[in-house]
Design a protein around this motif. Structure first.
Motif, PDB file in Angstrom:
ATOM      1  N   ALA A  13       0.830  -1.206   0.000  1.00  0.00           N
ATOM      2  CA  ALA A  13       0.000   0.000   0.000  1.00  0.00           C
ATOM      3  C   ALA A  13       0.863   1.254   0.000  1.00  0.00           C
ATOM      4  O   ALA A  13       0.577   2.223  -0.725  1.00  0.00           O
ATOM      5  CB  ALA A  13      -0.934  -0.010   1.208  1.00  0.00           C
ATOM      6  N   ARG A  14       1.943   1.257   0.821  1.00  0.00           N
ATOM      7  CA  ARG A  14       2.841   2.413   0.862  1.00  0.00           C
ATOM      8  C   ARG A  14       3.531   2.601  -0.491  1.00  0.00           C
ATOM      9  O   ARG A  14       3.681   3.729  -0.987  1.00  0.00           O
ATOM     10  CB  ARG A  14       3.878   2.239   1.970  1.00  0.00           C
ATOM     11  N   HIS A  15       3.946   1.493  -1.097  1.00  0.00           N
ATOM     12  CA  HIS A  15       4.604   1.572  -2.403  1.00  0.00           C
ATOM     13  C   HIS A  15       3.651   2.126  -3.461  1.00  0.00           C
ATOM     14  O   HIS A  15       4.024   3.007  -4.249  1.00  0.00           O
ATOM     15  CB  HIS A  15       5.095   0.186  -2.823  1.00  0.00           C
ATOM     16  N   ALA A  16       2.425   1.624  -3.482  1.00  0.00           N
ATOM     17  CA  ALA A  16       1.443   2.096  -4.451  1.00  0.00           C
ATOM     18  C   ALA A  16       1.162   3.588  -4.279  1.00  0.00           C
ATOM     19  O   ALA A  16       1.037   4.336  -5.256  1.00  0.00           O
ATOM     20  CB  ALA A  16       0.156   1.284  -4.326  1.00  0.00           C
ATOM     21  N   LYS A  18       3.201   5.822  -2.963  1.00  0.00           N
ATOM     22  CA  LYS A  18       4.396   6.557  -3.372  1.00  0.00           C
ATOM     23  C   LYS A  18       4.474   6.661  -4.896  1.00  0.00           C
ATOM     24  O   LYS A  18       4.766   7.721  -5.457  1.00  0.00           O
ATOM     25  CB  LYS A  18       5.640   5.856  -2.819  1.00  0.00           C
ATOM     26  N   MET A  19       4.206   5.552  -5.588  1.00  0.00           N
ATOM     27  CA  MET A  19       4.265   5.556  -7.046  1.00  0.00           C
ATOM     28  C   MET A  19       3.163   6.410  -7.647  1.00  0.00           C
ATOM     29  O   MET A  19       3.336   7.044  -8.684  1.00  0.00           O
ATOM     30  CB  MET A  19       4.185   4.123  -7.581  1.00  0.00           C
ATOM     31  N   ALA A  20       1.987   6.439  -7.003  1.00  0.00           N
ATOM     32  CA  ALA A  20       0.884   7.270  -7.488  1.00  0.00           C
ATOM     33  C   ALA A  20       1.256   8.748  -7.418  1.00  0.00           C
ATOM     34  O   ALA A  20       0.960   9.527  -8.333  1.00  0.00           O
ATOM     35  CB  ALA A  20      -0.377   6.984  -6.684  1.00  0.00           C
ATOM     36  N   LYS A  21       1.906   9.153  -6.329  1.00  0.00           N
ATOM     37  CA  LYS A  21       2.355  10.535  -6.194  1.00  0.00           C
ATOM     38  C   LYS A  21       3.409  10.873  -7.245  1.00  0.00           C
ATOM     39  O   LYS A  21       3.392  11.950  -7.841  1.00  0.00           O
ATOM     40  CB  LYS A  21       2.924  10.765  -4.795  1.00  0.00           C
ATOM     41  N   ALA A  25       3.084  13.686 -10.253  1.00  0.00           N
ATOM     42  CA  ALA A  25       4.081  14.740 -10.448  1.00  0.00           C
ATOM     43  C   ALA A  25       4.646  14.691 -11.860  1.00  0.00           C
ATOM     44  O   ALA A  25       4.852  15.725 -12.502  1.00  0.00           O
ATOM     45  CB  ALA A  25       5.199  14.590  -9.413  1.00  0.00           C
ATOM     46  N   ARG A  26       4.893  13.479 -12.343  1.00  0.00           N
ATOM     47  CA  ARG A  26       5.419  13.316 -13.699  1.00  0.00           C
ATOM     48  C   ARG A  26       4.413  13.800 -14.736  1.00  0.00           C
ATOM     49  O   ARG A  26       4.778  14.468 -15.712  1.00  0.00           O
ATOM     50  CB  ARG A  26       5.756  11.839 -13.932  1.00  0.00           C
TER      51      ARG A  26
END
Length: 209
Positions: A13-16, A18-21, A25-26
């Motif tokens: 969940a933390r990884h998902a 982080k990647m969503a943020k 941004a990208r």
């Protein structure tokens, strides 16, 4: 035997998150990056890979069915793999002009070196002016500029004034002069961390040529 990765639901969940943020941004960064233009690209520095990178871009153009051309300013006397590949298999899309006569310490004739460089630049101007040619690789032209065989200001001024708007020009070779770097859209400096030549290994087919 394959290894399994034991990731807890909390870690996933933390990884998902982080990647969503990162993706958001990208995506924001790319929103205003919709323009296209022909680029002046310089590959320089003491490290290996300047010409290899340029030829990789030529192969990309061929893969996109984009007409392109190569002018070699130094390695004209070499029978290189890229020259053989392009002339034997992709001559319909890529013109290849080997204008040099070898490294200056091999010719030992400055007037011949200057004449060869100027002939190469004359051919380069002809190719660059043609809007149907989407990329022109000027391989090792930076060496000719560094030795003063060609005038850097004239080269930079020509690219600014006469390169078609959607055509790309790639200039390779160590020691690119500062005015050329200033005029370029993309500049990459290859750093030399380690090289087998220092350990007594000669240039080898498939790696250097």
């Amino acid at each position: 035997m394959s290894e399994t990765c034991d990731i807890t639901p909390e870690e996933q969940a933390r990884h998902a998150q982080k990647m969503a943020k990162k993706k958001a941004a990208r995506d924001r960064m790319m929103m205003d990056k919709s323009g296209e233009k022909g680029l002046v690209i310089v590959h320089t520095g003491p490290g290996k890979g300047k010409s290899s990178s340029g030829f990789g871009m030529i192969m990309r153009c061929i893969a996109h069915n984009m007409p392109c051309a190569v002018v070699q300013f130094i390695k004209g006397s070499w029978e290189t793999g890229e020259r053989r590949l392009l002339t034997d298999h992709f001559g319909d899309l890529c013109q290849f002009h080997a204008m040099g006569e070898g490294f200056t310490w091999e010719t030992q004739d400055k007037s011949r070196d200057i004449a060869a460089a100027r002939a190469g630049w004359q051919k380069a101007r002809e190719l660059i002016r043609d809007p149907a040619i989407r990329m022109v690789l000027l391989d090792e032209i930076n060496i000719a500029l560094r030795y003063g065989y060609l005038d850097t200001a004239q080269v930079a001024d020509f690219l600014a004034a006469e390169k078609p708007p959607m055509s790309h020009v790639v200039l390779t070779g160590r020691g690119a002069p500062q005015p050329l770097i200033d005029a370029a859209d993309l500049v990459t400096e290859m750093a030399m961390i380690k090289h087998p030549f220092r350990a007594g290994i000669k240039a080898q087919a498939g790696v250097e040529f």
